[in-house]
Design a protein around this motif. Structure first.
Motif, PDB file in Angstrom:
ATOM      1  N   GLY A   1       0.758  17.696 -12.323  1.00  0.00           N
ATOM      2  CA  GLY A   1       0.283  17.520 -10.912  1.00  0.00           C
ATOM      3  C   GLY A   1       1.428  16.862 -10.249  1.00  0.00           C
ATOM      4  O   GLY A   1       1.475  16.765  -8.984  1.00  0.00           O
ATOM      5  N   SER A   2       2.520  16.437 -10.805  1.00  0.00           N
ATOM      6  CA  SER A   2       3.569  15.795 -10.281  1.00  0.00           C
ATOM      7  C   SER A   2       4.459  16.410  -9.318  1.00  0.00           C
ATOM      8  O   SER A   2       4.983  17.419  -9.740  1.00  0.00           O
ATOM      9  N   SER A   3       5.075  15.992  -8.246  1.00  0.00           N
ATOM     10  CA  SER A   3       5.768  16.738  -7.560  1.00  0.00           C
ATOM     11  C   SER A   3       6.497  15.462  -6.730  1.00  0.00           C
ATOM     12  O   SER A   3       6.119  14.405  -6.434  1.00  0.00           O
ATOM     13  N   LEU A   4       7.485  16.073  -5.762  1.00  0.00           N
ATOM     14  CA  LEU A   4       8.328  15.063  -4.749  1.00  0.00           C
ATOM     15  C   LEU A   4       7.164  14.840  -3.694  1.00  0.00           C
ATOM     16  O   LEU A   4       7.581  13.866  -2.994  1.00  0.00           O
ATOM     17  N   GLU A   5       6.020  15.420  -3.565  1.00  0.00           N
ATOM     18  CA  GLU A   5       5.194  15.133  -2.580  1.00  0.00           C
ATOM     19  C   GLU A   5       4.261  13.870  -2.922  1.00  0.00           C
ATOM     20  O   GLU A   5       3.488  13.224  -2.108  1.00  0.00           O
ATOM     21  N   ASN A   6       4.226  13.566  -4.279  1.00  0.00           N
ATOM     22  CA  ASN A   6       3.484  12.292  -4.753  1.00  0.00           C
ATOM     23  C   ASN A   6       4.117  11.450  -5.527  1.00  0.00           C
ATOM     24  O   ASN A   6       3.273  10.703  -6.196  1.00  0.00           O
TER      25      ASN A   6
ATOM     26  N   ILE B   1       8.042   9.561  -6.507  1.00  0.00           N
ATOM     27  CA  ILE B   1       9.596   9.112  -6.209  1.00  0.00           C
ATOM     28  C   ILE B   1      10.108   9.673  -7.940  1.00  0.00           C
ATOM     29  O   ILE B   1       9.808   9.221  -8.922  1.00  0.00           O
ATOM     30  N   LEU B   2      11.259  10.726  -7.585  1.00  0.00           N
ATOM     31  CA  LEU B   2      11.567  11.240  -9.033  1.00  0.00           C
ATOM     32  C   LEU B   2      13.247  10.574  -8.812  1.00  0.00           C
ATOM     33  O   LEU B   2      13.960  10.746  -8.141  1.00  0.00           O
ATOM     34  N   VAL B   3      13.417  10.240 -10.278  1.00  0.00           N
ATOM     35  CA  VAL B   3      15.076   9.657 -10.428  1.00  0.00           C
ATOM     36  C   VAL B   3      15.400  10.570 -11.291  1.00  0.00           C
ATOM     37  O   VAL B   3      14.972  10.751 -12.316  1.00  0.00           O
ATOM     38  N   GLU B   4      16.492  11.258 -11.109  1.00  0.00           N
ATOM     39  CA  GLU B   4      17.201  12.098 -11.749  1.00  0.00           C
ATOM     40  C   GLU B   4      18.977  11.650 -11.613  1.00  0.00           C
ATOM     41  O   GLU B   4      19.368  11.488 -10.764  1.00  0.00           O
ATOM     42  N   ASN B   5      19.369  11.672 -13.018  1.00  0.00           N
ATOM     43  CA  ASN B   5      20.724  11.253 -13.034  1.00  0.00           C
ATOM     44  C   ASN B   5      21.103   9.945 -12.171  1.00  0.00           C
ATOM     45  O   ASN B   5      21.938   9.884 -11.640  1.00  0.00           O
ATOM     46  N   ASP B   6      20.110   8.866 -12.240  1.00  0.00           N
ATOM     47  CA  ASP B   6      20.263   7.630 -11.780  1.00  0.00           C
ATOM     48  C   ASP B   6      20.377   7.737 -10.386  1.00  0.00           C
ATOM     49  O   ASP B   6      20.818   6.652  -9.742  1.00  0.00           O
ATOM     50  N   GLN B   7      19.706   9.071  -9.858  1.00  0.00           N
ATOM     51  CA  GLN B   7      19.466   9.010  -8.427  1.00  0.00           C
ATOM     52  C   GLN B   7      18.186   9.187  -7.844  1.00  0.00           C
ATOM     53  O   GLN B   7      17.237  10.143  -8.506  1.00  0.00           O
TER      54      GLN B   7
ATOM     55  N   ALA C   1       0.894  -1.210   0.246  1.00  0.00           N
ATOM     56  CA  ALA C   1      -0.059   0.072   0.054  1.00  0.00           C
ATOM     57  C   ALA C   1       0.806   1.374  -0.063  1.00  0.00           C
ATOM     58  O   ALA C   1       0.522   2.393  -0.443  1.00  0.00           O
ATOM     59  N   GLY C   2       2.096   1.343   0.546  1.00  0.00           N
ATOM     60  CA  GLY C   2       2.904   2.635   0.770  1.00  0.00           C
ATOM     61  C   GLY C   2       3.699   2.896  -0.350  1.00  0.00           C
ATOM     62  O   GLY C   2       4.425   3.837  -0.362  1.00  0.00           O
ATOM     63  N   ALA C   3       3.832   1.969  -1.369  1.00  0.00           N
ATOM     64  CA  ALA C   3       4.662   2.123  -2.332  1.00  0.00           C
ATOM     65  C   ALA C   3       4.370   3.136  -3.298  1.00  0.00           C
ATOM     66  O   ALA C   3       3.051   3.138  -4.078  1.00  0.00           O
ATOM     67  N   ARG C   4       5.087   4.295  -3.777  1.00  0.00           N
ATOM     68  CA  ARG C   4       4.606   5.451  -4.336  1.00  0.00           C
ATOM     69  C   ARG C   4       4.930   5.324  -5.867  1.00  0.00           C
ATOM     70  O   ARG C   4       6.008   4.698  -6.182  1.00  0.00           O
ATOM     71  N   THR C   5       4.153   5.919  -6.724  1.00  0.00           N
ATOM     72  CA  THR C   5       4.444   6.051  -8.146  1.00  0.00           C
ATOM     73  C   THR C   5       5.767   6.778  -8.296  1.00  0.00           C
ATOM     74  O   THR C   5       6.449   7.443  -7.691  1.00  0.00           O
ATOM     75  N   PHE C   6       6.520   6.502  -9.519  1.00  0.00           N
ATOM     76  CA  PHE C   6       7.703   7.085 -10.006  1.00  0.00           C
ATOM     77  C   PHE C   6       7.874   7.439 -11.470  1.00  0.00           C
ATOM     78  O   PHE C   6       7.061   7.188 -12.136  1.00  0.00           O
ATOM     79  N   GLY C   7       8.668   8.381 -11.469  1.00  0.00           N
ATOM     80  CA  GLY C   7       9.085   9.041 -12.748  1.00  0.00           C
ATOM     81  C   GLY C   7      10.447   9.362 -13.081  1.00  0.00           C
ATOM     82  O   GLY C   7      11.255   9.485 -11.942  1.00  0.00           O
ATOM     83  N   PHE C   8      10.958   9.610 -13.971  1.00  0.00           N
ATOM     84  CA  PHE C   8      12.220  10.353 -14.348  1.00  0.00           C
ATOM     85  C   PHE C   8      12.534  11.556 -14.911  1.00  0.00           C
ATOM     86  O   PHE C   8      11.474  11.994 -15.519  1.00  0.00           O
ATOM     87  N   ALA C   9      13.216  12.278 -14.287  1.00  0.00           N
ATOM     88  CA  ALA C   9      13.405  13.659 -14.537  1.00  0.00           C
ATOM     89  C   ALA C   9      13.589  14.086 -15.927  1.00  0.00           C
ATOM     90  O   ALA C   9      12.896  15.007 -16.617  1.00  0.00           O
ATOM     91  N   HIS C  10      14.308  13.163 -16.877  1.00  0.00           N
ATOM     92  CA  HIS C  10      14.607  13.419 -18.156  1.00  0.00           C
ATOM     93  C   HIS C  10      13.372  13.398 -19.196  1.00  0.00           C
ATOM     94  O   HIS C  10      13.203  13.558 -20.222  1.00  0.00           O
ATOM     95  N   HIS C  11      12.427  12.457 -18.438  1.00  0.00           N
ATOM     96  CA  HIS C  11      10.894  12.464 -19.136  1.00  0.00           C
ATOM     97  C   HIS C  11      10.018  13.612 -18.949  1.00  0.00           C
ATOM     98  O   HIS C  11       8.958  13.616 -19.549  1.00  0.00           O
ATOM     99  N   ARG C  12      10.578  14.403 -17.863  1.00  0.00           N
ATOM    100  CA  ARG C  12       9.321  15.166 -17.208  1.00  0.00           C
ATOM    101  C   ARG C  12       8.852  16.317 -18.277  1.00  0.00           C
ATOM    102  O   ARG C  12       7.565  16.552 -18.477  1.00  0.00           O
ATOM    103  N   THR C  13       9.730  17.145 -18.967  1.00  0.00           N
ATOM    104  CA  THR C  13       9.450  18.215 -20.161  1.00  0.00           C
ATOM    105  C   THR C  13       8.278  17.674 -20.987  1.00  0.00           C
ATOM    106  O   THR C  13       7.559  18.171 -21.324  1.00  0.00           O
ATOM    107  N   ALA C  14       8.958  16.475 -21.552  1.00  0.00           N
ATOM    108  CA  ALA C  14       8.080  16.029 -22.754  1.00  0.00           C
ATOM    109  C   ALA C  14       6.830  15.475 -22.331  1.00  0.00           C
ATOM    110  O   ALA C  14       5.767  15.573 -23.117  1.00  0.00           O
TER     111      ALA C  14
END
Ligand SMILES: [Zn+2]
Length: 318
Positions: A213-218, A220-226, A191-204
């Motif tokens: 509406g995506s943010s670090l509040e909702n 997991i954001l992966v940027e430069n493999d971190q 239940a607690g596992a959050r959705t995730f995305g990659f910073a390099h996909h964000r603009t597109a």
């Protein structure tokens, strides 16, 4: 160990949520209410002027898009996006019947997981209903593929999800989770596992109208493999757990909980919906079975208040 009642259940009271859609970025309220036996999960879209569309079943046959989330058409050209997390919470906790009302085009993302839904449902508890639970028993294996990705539903004595992901980014890599479903384990491990995305996909994505509406509040954001969220991950393998959370929600769009094994490699909303289509393509692939005809023993959620007064309820309805 408390065994789960093999009768259907619904929420003991209504619960409500205010938030916004992760893709649309638009504000939305969602109310989940108790529903009658054999209702399954249904949804109504309510407008400010009192007009409404629905209720309709939240069913895979209504899916219109599976890009980044699961979107269904509820009639009158009205789409509802991102139904999978709230339906995952309901199905994951073993709720059979509930009715949703939303005030915009997308279910609220809240913290990006199913935890806020689970917490609210645990607070009000569930009511056991007179009708026996029913399952969709997989009788013949079905598999759908896309390159090396696949999703499969197979006959199995139990309810198991075996899911593996493999991402190029070392922040995620290859992760596998084998989940023997019970409401208790769903609460603890999924239940607690959050959705995730990659910073390099964000603009597109945002140019295409997603993740507004995506943010670090909702997410997991992966940027430069971190992972760049200040508090890091909730589980070391949170990514595969979220994919499992999605699969629980997507598969619930079959209309009944599945009795069998789901397997997936590099899967997602699209393959999840295609494997259901494939299952229902032939009546030889499945059958609807009452819980008392199956070897079932699921560990109940100990802190889920459960109104067990079925006999009283039965007497009151005649
Ligand atoms: Zn998701």
């Amino acid at each position: 160990m408390q065994r789960m009642a093999m009768r259907q259940c619904t929420l003991a009271d209504r619960v409500s949520f205010d938030g916004f859609g992760v893709h649309s970025g638009l504000p939305v309220s969602l109310v989940i209410e108790p529903a009658a036996p054999d209702n399954g999960f249904t949804i109504t879209r309510e407008y400010e002027d009192g007009r409404y569309v629905g209720p309709v079943s939240i069913h895979f046959s209504r899916i219109t898009r599976t890009t980044l989330c699961t979107t269904i058409d509820i009639g009158e050209s009205t789409d509802v996006e991102t139904v999978e997390h709230v339906v995952s919470a309901l199905s994951g906790l073993g709720v059979d019947n509930a009715h949703l009302t939303i005030t915009n085009t997308e279910c609220p993302i809240l913290d990006g997981s199913a935890l806020p839904f689970v917490k609210a449902i645990k607070k009000v508890g569930v009511t056991i209903q007179p009708q026996i639970k029913r399952f969709l028993k997989v009788k013949r294996a079905v598999t759908v593929r896309n390159d090396d990705a696949f999703a499969a539903l197979e006959p199995y004595n139990g309810r198991v999800l075996d899911l593996e992901i493999d991402f190029d980014s070392p922040a995620i890599g290859r992760q596998r989770m084998i989940f023997n479903w019970s409401p208790k384990l769903y609460d603890e491990r999924v239940a607690g596992a959050r959705t995730f995305g990659f910073a390099h996909h964000r603009t597109a994505l945002q140019q295409a109208g997603y993740a507004l509406g995506s943010s670090l509040e909702n997410s997991i954001l992966v940027e430069n493999d971190q992972v760049i969220n200040p508090h890091g991950l909730r589980y070391e393998d949170e990514f595969v757990r979220h994919k499992l959370l999605d699969a629980v929600g997507d598969l619930a769009l079959g209309g009944l909980p599945i009795y069998g094994r789901f397997r997936s490699y590099k899967g997602g909303h699209k393959l999840n919906s295609l494997v259901l289509q494939s299952l229902f393509a032939s009546q030889a692939n499945y059958e609807v079975v009452a819980a008392d005809e199956l070897p079932l023993a699921f560990e109940a959620l100990e802190d889920l208040p459960t109104d067990l007064r079925v006999d009283a309820y039965l007497r009151s309805v005649g």
